[in-house]
Design a protein around this motif. Structure first.
Motif, PDB file in Angstrom:
ATOM      1  N   TYR A  39      -3.180   0.617 -15.531  1.00  0.00           N
ATOM      2  CA  TYR A  39      -2.541   1.913 -15.380  1.00  0.00           C
ATOM      3  C   TYR A  39      -2.648   2.790 -16.617  1.00  0.00           C
ATOM      4  O   TYR A  39      -2.770   4.010 -16.517  1.00  0.00           O
ATOM      5  N   ALA A  62       0.410   5.800 -12.994  1.00  0.00           N
ATOM      6  CA  ALA A  62       0.090   5.037 -11.781  1.00  0.00           C
ATOM      7  C   ALA A  62       0.394   5.853 -10.539  1.00  0.00           C
ATOM      8  O   ALA A  62       1.321   6.663 -10.514  1.00  0.00           O
ATOM      9  N   LEU A  69       0.960   1.309  -6.822  1.00  0.00           N
ATOM     10  CA  LEU A  69       1.857   0.513  -7.653  1.00  0.00           C
ATOM     11  C   LEU A  69       2.783  -0.326  -6.781  1.00  0.00           C
ATOM     12  O   LEU A  69       3.016  -1.510  -7.064  1.00  0.00           O
TER      13      LEU A  69
END
Length: 448
Positions: free
Chosen positions: A303, A307, A312
């Motif tokens: 990331y 993100a 995520l």
């Protein structure tokens, strides 16, 4: 009637639900909700825990009368439970002393259906939802998924026009929930379900996109309709379909947009509405190690500080009610920003992750004093008191002016954990008091 023909089942006009409090204010759960439900559609109510979704479901079922507003069932006022509406609960709500067959029949028995007809209808419903052969089993002998199928059969056996489902898959494991969703959608698509419409409450974005024809997004505090989306995808739907992923991304974006700052209304004495206090926002009940762990995850590969929320969530196997409170806590603390479906670390968040433990405490302490009014208020009062102690009750009372007792206590629990970590104050559970120890007293907080 053609499947494409839609008739109105439910009409909700300016629905408001408020609970009166002892201090002559009202705690508003739902505010100015307007909603229509039609035949031949699955509609999802999507929102965070505490946004009033389940309250609205109880109003639609006739179990709860709204404080204000009107609700119509087939164009006639809905004044109580009706035989045309059935509900499936999150907790199964089966009678443990009854068999599967008896649990399914109980609604028919209450309606005065004969024993012979009850038996036939119940067996049809049990067979439809895939539990044939388990008619004589008791709930304790069934898995969670099978118990939920019994709850579904019990709702379907009365052939309701509208089926209400209150987070029906949230108590199930991932695989069981997916199997039940798939079976339900297949039955709906094949027009085998004896219902005309389904309204499902969920906090799972992918579940809503997977199942629903329309999605109503609720905002919180108080609950109201924030957005309404049509899902143009045919069944069966694939999570890998780019259009599916695009719609999931859009919903995340809508749910993470910053709301305008609240401006309190000027109220007269005859308007005991919700009065916002300086501590009006509930704080999520999250262990601090999860908040810090999220920052460390965001800072690391792949990331590198930013993100996409859907990706995520998938990577960390977190649902909406787990991921958004984490992100919002980081945003509230100034360590991250939620924006258009993404989350990214701020410069101070990156500094926190790259610091040693003592420096982390200092950064955290400075941020919560600046950003969390309740933390600062507690510390200022503790500094002013000769014994450096203050009852939690005074803060609990003020919090309860604008939130439920459960949320007030949750907020105090979160503040206590944050105060302890940052060495701003401690809490004496037996005395129900915040206090400073000698180490805490080295810091001085300006009251202005």
């Amino acid at each position: 009637m053609s499947q494409n023909t839609k008739q109105e089942l439910i009409c909700i006009q300016d629905c408001k639900q408020a609970y009166h409090k002892e201090n002559n204010t009202n705690l508003i759960v739902l505010d100015k909700v307007n909603l229509h439900l039609y035949t031949n559609e699955i509609v999802g109510l999507l929102g965070r825990s505490g946004s009033g979704k389940s309250t609205l479901l109880r109003i639609i079922s006739g179990l709860l009368r709204p404080t204000e507003g009107k609700i119509f069932w087939k164009k006639k006022p809905l004044t109580g439970p009706t035989s045309g509406i059935a509900m499936v609960f999150q907790s199964f709500a089966l009678f443990p002393w009854l068999t599967v067959q008896e649990n399914v029949e109980i609604g028919l028995e209450a309606k005065g259906v004969s024993r012979a007809e009850r038996k036939v209808l119940a067996e049809e419903a049990i067979d439809l939802i895939g539990l044939a052969g388990y008619e004589k089993a008791y709930p304790k002998e069934l898995s969670g998924g099978m118990r939920q199928r019994v709850g579904l059969a019990r709702a379907l056996v009365v052939h309701p026009d509208l089926l209400l489902m209150d987070e029906p898959f949230s108590a199930l494991d991932v695989l069981t929930a997916e199997n039940l969703r798939t079976d339900l959608i297949e039955l709906w698509s094949e027009r085998k379900l004896p219902v005309k419409s389904i309204l499902i409450v969920t906090h799972n974005i992918e579940e809503a996109v997977l199942m629903c024809d329309r999605i109503i997004i609720f905002s919180s505090n108080p609950g109201k309709v924030a957005h309404e989306l049509t899902v143009p995808l045919p069944h069966p739907r694939s999570r890998e379909n780019p259009a599916f992923r695009q719609l999931v991304d859009r919903i995340y974006t809508l749910m993470t947009r910053k709301e305008p700052e609240y401006v309190p209304p000027i109220l007269t004495e005859d308007q005991p509405e919700l009065i916002k206090s300086r501590f009006s926002r509930p704080l999520p009940d999250l262990p601090l190690h999860l908040v810090i762990g999220m920052m460390e995850t965001l800072a690391a590969e792949p990331y590198n500080g930013r993100a996409d929320l859907p990706k995520l969530a998938e990577s960390l196997q977190l649902e909406l009610d787990d991921l958004l409170p984490l992100g919002e806590s980081l945003q509230m603390l100034g360590f991250a920003t939620l924006e258009e479906g993404d989350i990214y670390l701020t410069s101070i968040g990156t500094e926190f992750v790259n610091s040693e433990q003592e420096q982390r405490r200092t950064i955290f302490r400075n941020n919560i004093i600046q950003r969390i009014p309740l933390v600062k208020a507690i510390r200022v009062i503790l500094d002013e008191r000769w014994n450096h102690r203050a009852s939690a009750e005074r803060f609990r009372d003020e919090l309860e002016d604008t939130m439920s007792p459960d949320y007030a206590q949750q907020t105090l629990n979160t503040v206590t954990n944050w105060g302890r970590y940052s060495e701003l104050f401690d809490f004496d559970e037996e005395a129900d008091q915040f206090f400073l120890d000698e180490d805490d007293q080295v810091y001085k907080i300006e009251s202005k």
